[in-house]
Design an enzyme around this catalytic site. Sequence first.
Site, PDB file in Angstrom:
ATOM      1  N   ILE A   1       0.833  -1.206   0.000  1.00 40.43           N
ATOM      2  CA  ILE A   1       0.000   0.000   0.000  1.00 40.43           C
ATOM      3  C   ILE A   1       0.865   1.252   0.000  1.00 40.43           C
ATOM      4  CG2 ILE A   1      -1.716   1.326   1.315  1.00 40.43           C
ATOM      5  CD1 ILE A   1      -2.811  -1.348   2.337  1.00 40.43           C
ATOM      6  N   CYS A   2       1.981   1.218   0.722  1.00 38.65           N
ATOM      7  CA  CYS A   2       2.827   2.400   0.887  1.00 38.65           C
ATOM      8  C   CYS A   2       3.224   3.061  -0.438  1.00 38.65           C
ATOM      9  CB  CYS A   2       4.072   2.053   1.694  1.00 38.65           C
ATOM     10  SG  CYS A   2       3.690   1.435   3.355  1.00 38.65           S
ATOM     11  N   PRO A   3       3.657   2.313  -1.446  1.00 39.05           N
ATOM     12  CA  PRO A   3       4.047   3.009  -2.680  1.00 39.05           C
ATOM     13  C   PRO A   3       2.874   3.702  -3.373  1.00 39.05           C
ATOM     14  CG  PRO A   3       4.213   0.629  -2.976  1.00 39.05           C
ATOM     15  CD  PRO A   3       3.943   0.874  -1.524  1.00 39.05           C
TER      16      PRO A   3
ATOM     17  N   LEU B   1       2.491   7.010  -1.355  1.00 37.50           N
ATOM     18  CA  LEU B   1       3.595   7.938  -1.585  1.00 37.50           C
ATOM     19  C   LEU B   1       3.578   8.488  -3.008  1.00 37.50           C
ATOM     20  CD1 LEU B   1       6.420   6.140   0.412  1.00 37.50           C
ATOM     21  CD2 LEU B   1       4.967   8.032   1.139  1.00 37.50           C
TER      22      LEU B   1
END
Length: 187
Positions: free
Chosen positions: A46-48, A51
């Site tokens: 999920i993080c990418p 970001l």
Amino acid sequence: MSMINKEIGEFSAQAYVNNSFKTISKADVLGKWSVFFFYPADFTFICPTELEDLANKYADFKAAGCEIYSVSADTHFVHKAWHDASERIQKIEYPMLADPTHTLARDFDVLIEATGLAERGSFIINPEGKIVSYEINAGNVGRNADELFRKLQACQFVYEHGDEVCPAKWQPGAATLKPSLDLVGQL
């Protein structure tokens, strides 16, 4: 316990930004608006997406006088490796702060002690270094840069126009509210 109006603590952290390493401290934050955008870890799922969403909105944040700091427990070396390996992360121009000692995650109360990772926390910091808005999401729920930007604009408006408040879904130029004096203490 609410973190609204909590002044952020002193810190010094290594960051990966503009293809180099840089030290960022509280002194860099004071005097302007900032967003601290905590996420669990580099090289995840999920993080990418979050970001990248923030990177796509970064010019708007900068135009509004706000710096974005993404923060994870990874080192600045890992941030560089992720940046080099991921097309999504290569879009990032804002500083990626390294927090391997969990100093920032503890100060913002987002550290998951059992894993050493941070919750998905978004914090808007005013020029005085105080938290004026924050949101913590479950690790499996991504955030929206457009909504974070809208909240930043509302916080900036209220900061400049202390006698007015922003209703739900407020956008710049829309009507605000002026609470009556007898209700101000109840907000």
